[in-house]
Design an enzyme around this catalytic site. Structure first.
Site, PDB file in Angstrom:
ATOM      1  CG  ASP A 171      -1.700  -1.392   1.314  1.00  0.00           C
ATOM      2  OD1 ASP A 171      -2.626  -1.624   0.517  1.00  0.00           O
ATOM      3  OD2 ASP A 171      -1.757  -1.996   2.506  1.00  0.00           O
ATOM      4  NE  ARG A 193      -5.873  -5.220  -0.420  1.00  0.00           N
ATOM      5  CZ  ARG A 193      -6.783  -5.941  -0.591  1.00  0.00           C
ATOM      6  NH1 ARG A 193      -7.015  -6.472  -1.832  1.00  0.00           N
ATOM      7  NH2 ARG A 193      -7.887  -6.198   0.403  1.00  0.00           N
ATOM      8  NE  ARG A 253     -12.107  -2.940  -1.915  1.00  0.00           N
ATOM      9  CZ  ARG A 253     -11.348  -3.549  -1.184  1.00  0.00           C
ATOM     10  NH1 ARG A 253     -10.272  -3.246  -0.880  1.00  0.00           N
ATOM     11  NH2 ARG A 253     -11.770  -4.550  -0.561  1.00  0.00           N
ATOM     12  CE  LYS A 256     -15.287  -2.315   1.160  1.00  0.00           C
ATOM     13  NZ  LYS A 256     -16.523  -3.028   0.406  1.00  0.00           N
TER      14      LYS A 256
END
Ligand SMILES: *[C@@H]1O[C@H](CO)[C@@H](O)[C@H](O)[C@H]1NC(C)=O
Ligand SMILES: *[C@@H]1O[C@H](CO)[C@@H](O)[C@H](O)[C@H]1NC(C)=O
Length: 378
Positions: A171, A193, A253, A256
């Site tokens: 991330d 990710r 997303r 999200k």
């Protein structure tokens, strides 16, 4: 003619902290980062990590690239091929066994080889300003994480190349239990990710502004060069101002929104969502995300809202519902070549009363965001 001292004092009044341009606003307005600490200029990945993690308030200027790829070696182990990877020979994303994703599924096992540095982000300590100079502030192969620390400004840096071929590869920016974060003029690209994740622990007051989420990738969970895992905002009691950002070439997303207990309260204002082959907003029904989205532009976005219309004020009209709780009307969103957009939840609008952010009309947003969001544009 203005005197030199007057010019200097005008200039000083627009500077939040040494090295930082402008001042934070919105929910993260009180963020001061490293304050007026004497700036430091790291020259190695070790020195950068040390400045980010030590106990000093710091202004850390990045005037070069920091390449973490290879610094912790590479590993080969069992991962898996999720159902989403329908194009294994043509740009799909296999998965590392992050969060026991593979162990807990019936997905077929595949061997994965990845760079270890991207799996563990740098745990940044409190009271830091991390600022790039021009377009030089690039961090390759490692993300930043704010967990158990607070009061951090990240401005004008580019975080990229975190095992983009693998889900759970890394991330770029993680918030997991923090307060007072200002992310401004940042760019994230080529991550495995999430580009930005605010996880379950409360992240409290956050502003994300003028930031570029570039989802263009050769390894896509949707098999179409668009990154699925863009923004995951699922904190408990988080209040997030999300303004002037450029979110492009994504497929899900984006964002999200959810979160347990009081969930995430999100003001998405004057952002430009461009070329999304899946969904932008997904607001988890059994969680407590609540979203005011106004003055945004959606262009070529297949599904501006996937689910959660009952937790969204989508402003499709004159925005008069804001008049009583906010003392102003809200700005209508603009959609072109995009799917359906709706959401008339308004019972939470008074929660934005003290945020102090007003939307511009959407008509100028695409042009201004494209010229202003991302790195090298301060
Ligand atoms: C951050 O700054 C605040 C205010 O000066 C101080 O109370 C706190 O101890 C600092 N935190 C760290 C980790 O230095
Ligand atoms: C996506 O990235 C590829 C590889 O770097 C590049 O050639 C292409 O121009 C990019 N596309 C867009 C739309 O940015």
């Amino acid at each position: 003619m203005l005197s030199k001292s007057l010019i200097l004092s005008l200039f000083a009044s627009s500077v939040a902290a040494a090295g930082v341009t402008g001042t934070p606003f919105g929910f993260g307005a009180a963020t001061t980062g490293g304050g007026d600490a004497e700036p430091v200029y790291p020259t190695t990945t070790e020195e950068l990590t040390s400045y980010l993690t030590d106990d000093e308030a710091r202004v850390i200027i990045l005037n070069q690239e920091f390449n973490f790829i290879g610094t912790e070696g590479e590993t080969t182990e069992d991962g898996c091929r999720p159902d989403s990877n329908t194009c294994p020979d043509d740009g799909g994303q296999d998965a590392i066994n992050g969060a026991d994703w593979c162990t807990n599924s019936d997905y077929p096992t595949v061997s994965v080889t990845y760079d270890k540095a991207a799996i563990t982000p740098i745990n940044v300590n409190s009271n830091k300003s991390i600022v790039g100079e021009g377009t030089k502030g690039v961090i390759r192969g490692k993300g930043l994480r704010f967990a158990g620390s607070e009061n951090i400004i990240v401005q004008n840096i580019h975080i990229t190349e975190l095992n983009p071929q693998y889900i759970w590869g890394g991330d770029a920016i993680t918030l997991a239990g923090t307060d007072l974060i200002w992310i401004d003029h940042v760019k994230t690209s080529l991550v495995g990710r999430q580009h930005i994740v605010a996880g379950y622990d409360p992240s409290n007051r956050v502003t994300i502004s003028n930031t570029e989420i570039d989802g263009n990738t050769s390894w896509s969970a949707s098999c179409d060069n668009h990154h699925y895992w863009a923004l995951l905002l699922i904190g408990s009691g988080d209040t997030i101002t999300f303004q002037g950002n450029y979110i492009h070439h994504t497929s899900g997303r984006s964002p999200k929104v959810g979160g347990t207990d009081s969930g995430t309260l999100l003001h998405a204002v004057n952002n430009y969502f461009y070329d999304n082959t899946g969904h932008a907003f997904s607001i988890t029904a059994d969680e407590n995300g609540r979203v005011l989205a106004e003055g945004n532009v959606f262009e070529s976005v297949t599904k501006p809202i996937e689910d959660g219309v009952d937790l969204l004020y989508a402003v499709t009209d004159d925005g008069a519902a804001c008049s009583s709780p906010l003392g102003r009307t809200c700005q209508v969103n603009q959609l072109t070549s995009s799917g359906d957009w709706s959401g008339s939840a308004t019972d939470f609008l008074s929660s934005f009363a003290d945020e102090g952010v007003e939307a511009e009309v959407a008509s100028g947003v695409a042009a201004s965001v494209k010229s202003n969001a991302g790195v090298g544009k301060l």
